[in-house]
Design a protein around this motif. Structure first.
Motif, PDB file in Angstrom:
ATOM      1  N   LEU A 163       0.840  -1.192   0.000  1.00 21.84           N
ATOM      2  CA  LEU A 163       0.000   0.000   0.000  1.00 21.84           C
ATOM      3  C   LEU A 163       0.875   1.241   0.000  1.00 21.84           C
ATOM      4  N   GLY A 164       0.398   2.276  -0.682  1.00 20.74           N
ATOM      5  CA  GLY A 164       1.116   3.544  -0.683  1.00 20.74           C
ATOM      6  C   GLY A 164       0.832   4.347   0.572  1.00 20.74           C
ATOM      7  N   GLU A 165       1.228   5.620   0.557  1.00 21.95           N
ATOM      8  CA  GLU A 165       1.026   6.484   1.726  1.00 21.95           C
ATOM      9  C   GLU A 165      -0.455   6.747   1.955  1.00 21.95           C
ATOM     10  N   LEU A 166      -0.800   6.895   3.232  1.00 29.65           N
ATOM     11  CA  LEU A 166      -2.166   7.236   3.622  1.00 29.65           C
ATOM     12  C   LEU A 166      -2.211   8.745   3.851  1.00 29.65           C
ATOM     13  N   ASP A 167      -2.806   9.472   2.929  1.00 29.09           N
ATOM     14  CA  ASP A 167      -2.868  10.924   3.014  1.00 29.09           C
ATOM     15  C   ASP A 167      -4.128  11.372   3.761  1.00 29.09           C
ATOM     16  N   GLY A 168      -4.039  12.587   4.329  1.00 32.35           N
ATOM     17  CA  GLY A 168      -5.213  13.179   4.953  1.00 32.35           C
ATOM     18  C   GLY A 168      -5.311  12.977   6.444  1.00 32.35           C
ATOM     19  N   LEU A 169      -4.259  12.472   7.092  1.00 34.94           N
ATOM     20  CA  LEU A 169      -4.302  12.291   8.543  1.00 34.94           C
ATOM     21  C   LEU A 169      -4.325  13.645   9.248  1.00 34.94           C
ATOM     22  N   PRO A 170      -4.840  13.707  10.486  1.00 33.98           N
ATOM     23  CA  PRO A 170      -4.864  14.977  11.214  1.00 33.98           C
ATOM     24  C   PRO A 170      -3.469  15.564  11.376  1.00 33.98           C
ATOM     25  N   GLU A 171      -3.427  16.895  11.537  1.00 32.67           N
ATOM     26  CA  GLU A 171      -2.133  17.540  11.702  1.00 32.67           C
ATOM     27  C   GLU A 171      -1.607  17.315  13.121  1.00 32.67           C
ATOM     28  N   ASP A 172      -0.325  17.576  13.289  1.00 29.01           N
ATOM     29  CA  ASP A 172       0.327  17.499  14.605  1.00 29.01           C
ATOM     30  C   ASP A 172       0.119  16.131  15.263  1.00 29.01           C
ATOM     31  N   LEU A 173       0.386  15.083  14.506  1.00 34.22           N
ATOM     32  CA  LEU A 173       0.220  13.740  15.063  1.00 34.22           C
ATOM     33  C   LEU A 173       1.301  13.439  16.098  1.00 34.22           C
ATOM     34  N   PRO A 174       0.965  12.775  17.209  1.00 36.34           N
ATOM     35  CA  PRO A 174       1.998  12.295  18.126  1.00 36.34           C
ATOM     36  C   PRO A 174       2.908  11.287  17.430  1.00 36.34           C
ATOM     37  N   GLN A 175       4.065  11.072  18.008  1.00 36.90           N
ATOM     38  CA  GLN A 175       5.062  10.204  17.396  1.00 36.90           C
ATOM     39  C   GLN A 175       4.507   8.814  17.087  1.00 36.90           C
ATOM     40  N   ALA A 176       3.734   8.248  18.020  1.00 39.84           N
ATOM     41  CA  ALA A 176       3.246   6.882  17.848  1.00 39.84           C
ATOM     42  C   ALA A 176       2.268   6.746  16.690  1.00 39.84           C
ATOM     43  N   PHE A 177       1.649   7.849  16.263  1.00 41.42           N
ATOM     44  CA  PHE A 177       0.624   7.798  15.213  1.00 41.42           C
ATOM     45  C   PHE A 177       1.192   8.075  13.826  1.00 41.42           C
ATOM     46  N   ARG A 178       2.429   8.520  13.737  1.00 42.82           N
ATOM     47  CA  ARG A 178       2.944   8.961  12.441  1.00 42.82           C
ATOM     48  C   ARG A 178       3.194   7.811  11.477  1.00 42.82           C
ATOM     49  N   GLN A 179       3.406   6.594  12.008  1.00 42.05           N
ATOM     50  CA  GLN A 179       3.640   5.458  11.120  1.00 42.05           C
ATOM     51  C   GLN A 179       2.396   5.056  10.338  1.00 42.05           C
TER      52      GLN A 179
END
Length: 919
Positions: A679-695
């Motif tokens: 799968l490619g990148e998942l775009d559209g995630l909320p801004e300012d994600l905590p470190q654990a959510f960035r993956q």
């Protein structure tokens, strides 16, 4: 030591040698006791040194009174040796202690207990020594000891040589207990010591006539007989058969005992041995006829070898005219419902011979034959129908009617022949209109509120820890309950949780080799971390570091989803110790993991009123769980969130009015056996994600991460991942695909348990979901295949199944060897028999052209095992659903020569597809 032994009623000696004397004979008693003490000291020294000959010499000269005086000293030595290191000194002392203690017991019960003690089981005195030191007792005493030893369980490891020697000395009746008989069998088997045979040893054994009948009463004796002697000429059962033939054993008793043992339904090893013995005895036709009722009972035996033998015996009796047609019909009713197709076919052959021999038996036998009309194998149905066609003219109307009743179960391709043979109207056997049966569509349930009391919280947490339940709803309620009550009444909650956590190793303060901080450093282990934090079993430094930086484990394909759950647990554990949260923002509204926007706005409002600081991981997870499909509801909630005037309210408003997540691109990667998905990148995630959510936004690769990790062995945690990004089950399926592939390719077990949850989850069912189901349908283990079938049926019931996509995937996996045709046939057969024949046909219709292409060409390799079964399922589905049309490459396969299952079922499928649609 408090134990003492009195001497002539006037003196007693303690274990330390202290003497108490009264009466006028004090001097004489003192001398006797002094001599006894010196003897016990000498015996103790000899026992400690392991000097067996000296110990035997000392015991031979002792009286019973002297032996009783020595016993306390020996018991003290035994206690000492129990805690002593297992060194050469201890090993030397044990055998002599074993013999001396047995000899010094003047009661048979005490001697038996000493001889079979567990602490001396591995270093006993030799049977010869024991027989020597015990041989001066009376015959009644020795017989009592023999019975007590023989009554001990086999695990006591009483030497057979000791028991047999005691039998000779006491001249008592030979015991027939399990311990004695098993020891006798193993002693007979030690041929290497003397070089003679089993038969020769049995002939020389004076107790053979008493012990052989006992063999038939010992549970699992077959494992000893089979393992020791096998099937050779010197086998146990051949020796017994020879002794029976020579008259040493009663023939009727032996045959009856074999049959009775088989009728009791013993374990497999017993069935194997006693069936061999029965065959070796070669019962005559008259002996077999006398036991006809026993053979009828054995036809239904769980062991197929036993049932097959009974079938052959009854068959021979029937063909010789020594079994009645009624008995043959009763036997047929049992055999036709057995799973062994070989036995079913053999029974139909037998019935054909019996009908040719005696055509008048048709009225009795053909109704039994008709029971095969409902068999799952159409080859069996056709064989039965041929018998009916050949002999139906000789039966009366009653029997004809019974046969006609069974003809309704015939497959569609055979019903026309049955109509002609039975002289019926075609409408009599016309099938009912087909109706597809699928399971009810599972609907998400609203989560119940968190428990109201600390007692209820403790009960629910305890249940989750004990059962390791992966139910997301129960987990989220329990986590929310812990957080809420830690905020309101932390001490009371901790007190209620102590009994729940008492069984956890990290509650043991005496353990030093592995601390709770080391245990929790890389993983929170579910709710355990929050409990440990509440009970003060984890250092603040450990909680603080993990809350800030996350776990230190290496990345893997699952870490993006696992890190989110871990971050929430670390944050909750840290906050209950530092700044308790009033409740969790991310607790879902629905069991599917979705959170309603209005509910999150209300929770943020309550946080604002209480002046509470939201958890970063908790709030981010809440955003990802929001249901956004109703734009009007989302817009209204966004306005109210913005009106809160808080940072979290503003973020929530922007997220609700934004574009949301974009579907990532996908790409197949094909290896020798595997078909995997990237799968490619998942775009559209909320801004300012905590470190654990960035993956979560990173691409999902096939080769860029370690193949195995600890998540493979934690299926409970995997079930929570569907609630990290509800509505995006493709993301979860793509990350679980590799281990789901292993259930088919590498024959692993258990990974497919998550498939029904994926099918019930929200979101698109794309390539990843269908590939995961395809691997599950080809799993090695039945429970994994059942999970895949459940997922398949749920997807079909929800209208989310792309049958053509799944069929094509299955065909490609079969061609690459990842999925075996026989396993696939069993899976789709299971799905079809639930009533989903139309669904299964739509899948197979897409898969068969690809699979048949390799078989239709000139010089094609032989079909893999299971292709015939797969075509049989397809033919049954086509017949039931009245499917019509053409399947590419089916014709060349159906036109092959021969009558193999592949060719037969290909012809059956072609016939079904070419028939005219019933009006």
């Amino acid at each position: 030591m408090s134990e003492g032994v009195s001497v002539r009623g006037e003196a007693s000696v303690s274990g330390s040698g202290a003497v108490s004397v009264s009466g006028s004979g004090a001097v004489a008693v003192a001398v006797a006791v002094s001599d006894a003490v010196s003897v016990s000291d000498a015996l103790l020294k000899a026992v400690r040194a392991g000097r067996t000959s000296e110990v035997v010499s000392l015991l031979d000269g002792m009286t019973d009174a002297e032996r009783r005086l020595c016993l306390p000293v020996l018991k003290e030595l035994r206690k000492e040796l129990r805690v002593a290191p297992w060194d050469a000194r201890s090993r030397e002392a044990y055998p002599t202690l074993h013999a001396a203690g047995a000899a010094c017991h003047t009661g048979a019960a005490g001697a038996a207990t000493w001889l079979t003690a567990a602490d001396m089981r591995w270093s006993q005195a030799s049977p010869a020594v024991l027989l020597h030191v015990l041989g001066d007792r009376g015959q009644d005493w020795l017989g009592n000891l023999t019975r007590r030893l023989a009554d001990r369980p086999e695990t006591s490891q009483v030497p057979y040589e000791l028991m047999a020697g005691l039998v000779r000395l006491s001249r008592c009746a030979v015991p027939t207990t399990e311990t004695y008989v098993v020891g006798w069998v193993e002693q007979i088997g030690s041929l290497w010591e003397r070089g003679d045979t089993v038969l020769q040893r049995l002939r020389q054994d004076p107790y053979m006539a008493e012990l052989v009948p006992a063999l038939f009463e010992i549970p699992d004796i077959g494992s000893h007989l089979d393992w020791l002697f096998g099937d050779g000429p010197d086998s146990w059962f051949n020796a017994l058969a020879t002794l029976t033939e020579e008259g040493f054993l009663d023939r009727k008793v032996m045959i009856d005992a074999c049959v009775a043992r088989l009728l009791r339904g013993s374990v497999a090893s017993d069935c194997r041995v006693f069936l061999k013995l029965l065959k070796a005895l070669e019962p005559s036709r008259d002996e077999e006829r006398q036991r006809a009722s026993d053979w009828l009972a054995l036809v239904s035996h769980a062991a197929s070898a036993v049932a097959s033998h009974a079938q052959s015996v009854l068959g021979a009796l029937a063909l010789a005219g020594e079994a009645t047609p009624r008995q043959l019909a009763e036997m047929t009713s049992v055999v036709l419902f057995r799973p062994e197709k070989k036995m079913v076919r053999a029974q139909l052959v037998l019935l054909g011979k019996a009908l040719r021999r005696d055509p008048s038996s048709a009225a009795e036998l053909l109704p039994a034959v008709a029971q095969a009309f409902g068999h799952e194998d159409t080859d069996v149905q056709e064989r039965a129908l041929k018998l009916v066609e050949r002999h139906i003219g000789a039966v009366d109307p009653r029997a004809r009617g019974e046969v006609a009743e069974g003809a309704v179960q015939l497959s569609a391709g055979l019903r026309a022949r049955a109509v002609a043979a039975l002289g019926l109207d075609a409408t009599d056997l016309a099938p009912q209109p087909y109706l597809e049966l699928l399971p009810p569509v599972p609907l998400p349930a609203r989560l119940a509120p968190a428990p109201d009391s600390v007692t209820e919280v403790a009960e629910e947490v305890g249940a989750l820890l004990v059962s390791a339940d992966g139910d997301t709803a129960a987990f989220e309620r329990a986590l929310d309950g812990l957080v809420r009550h830690a905020y309101l009444r932390r001490e009371e909650l901790a007190e209620a949780l102590r009994p729940v956590a008492a069984r956890s190793w990290w509650m043991d303060t005496e353990r030093h080799h592995h601390s709770p901080d080391e245990y929790f450093r890389n993983a929170p282990h579910g709710l355990e971390l929050v409990l440990a934090a509440l009970l003060g079993r984890v250092r603040m430094s450990t909680l603080q570091r993990a809350d800030r930086h996350g776990p230190t484990s290496n990345n893997c394909v699952h870490s993006a989803l696992a890190a989110v759950l871990d971050a929430r647990l670390w944050e909750a554990a840290h906050r209950v110790r530092t700044d308790p949260l009033p409740f969790l923002l991310a607790t879902p509204t629905w069991s599917s993991g979705f959170l309603e926007p209005d509910e999150l706005v209300a929770r943020l409002g309550e946080y604002h009123r209480l002046g509470a600081r939201p958890g970063e991981a908790d709030f981010t997870q809440a955003l990802l769980r929001l249901r956004r499909d109703d734009r009007a509801v989302a817009a209204s909630a966004a306005e109210r969130a913005a009106a809160l005037g808080t940072t979290e309210g503003q973020r929530l408003a922007r997220w609700l009015t934004g574009e949301g997540l974009a579907t990532p691109t996908s790409r197949r990667r094909v290896s020798a056996t595997h078909i995997l998905l990237e799968l490619g990148e998942l775009d559209g995630l909320p801004e300012d994600l905590p470190q654990a959510f960035r993956q979560l936004g990173l691409p999902v690769g096939v080769h860029g991460s370690r193949r195995y990790c600890h998540h493979y062995w934690n299926p409970v945690e995997q079930q929570h991942w569907l609630a990290v990004l509800p509505g995006w089950r493709e993301m979860v399926a793509a990350r679980l695909m590799r281990e789901l592939a292993t259930v088919a390719v590498e024959d692993t077990r258990g990974a497919a348990a998550v498939l029904p949850l994926i099918a019930e989850a929200e979101g698109e069912a794309g390539e990843a979901v269908h590939l995961c189901v395809a691997y599950g349908l080809g799993a090695r283990h039945p429970e994994d295949r059942l999970s895949a079938v459940d997922a398949l049926l749920v997807l079909a019931a929800r209208g989310h199944l792309d049958a053509e996509k799944l069929g094509t995937d299955l065909a490609q996996l079969v061609r690459r060897g990842a999925v075996k045709p026989l396993r696939l046939a069993e899976s789709v057969q299971t799905a079809a028999t639930t009533g989903a024949y139309g669904t299964v046909w739509s899948i197979l219709r897409a898969a068969l052209p690809v699979l048949l292409a390799d078989l239709a060409s000139e010089g094609a390799a032989p079909a893999a095992r299971g292709f015939g079964e797969l075509l049989a399922v397809a033919a049954e589905c086509a017949e039931r659903t009245e499917a019509r049309g053409d399947v590419a490459h089916l014709g060349p396969v159906a036109e092959r020569r021969g009558s193999s299952r592949l060719v037969t079922q290909a012809r059956r499928l072609r016939t079904a597809l070419e028939q005219e649609v019933a009006a």
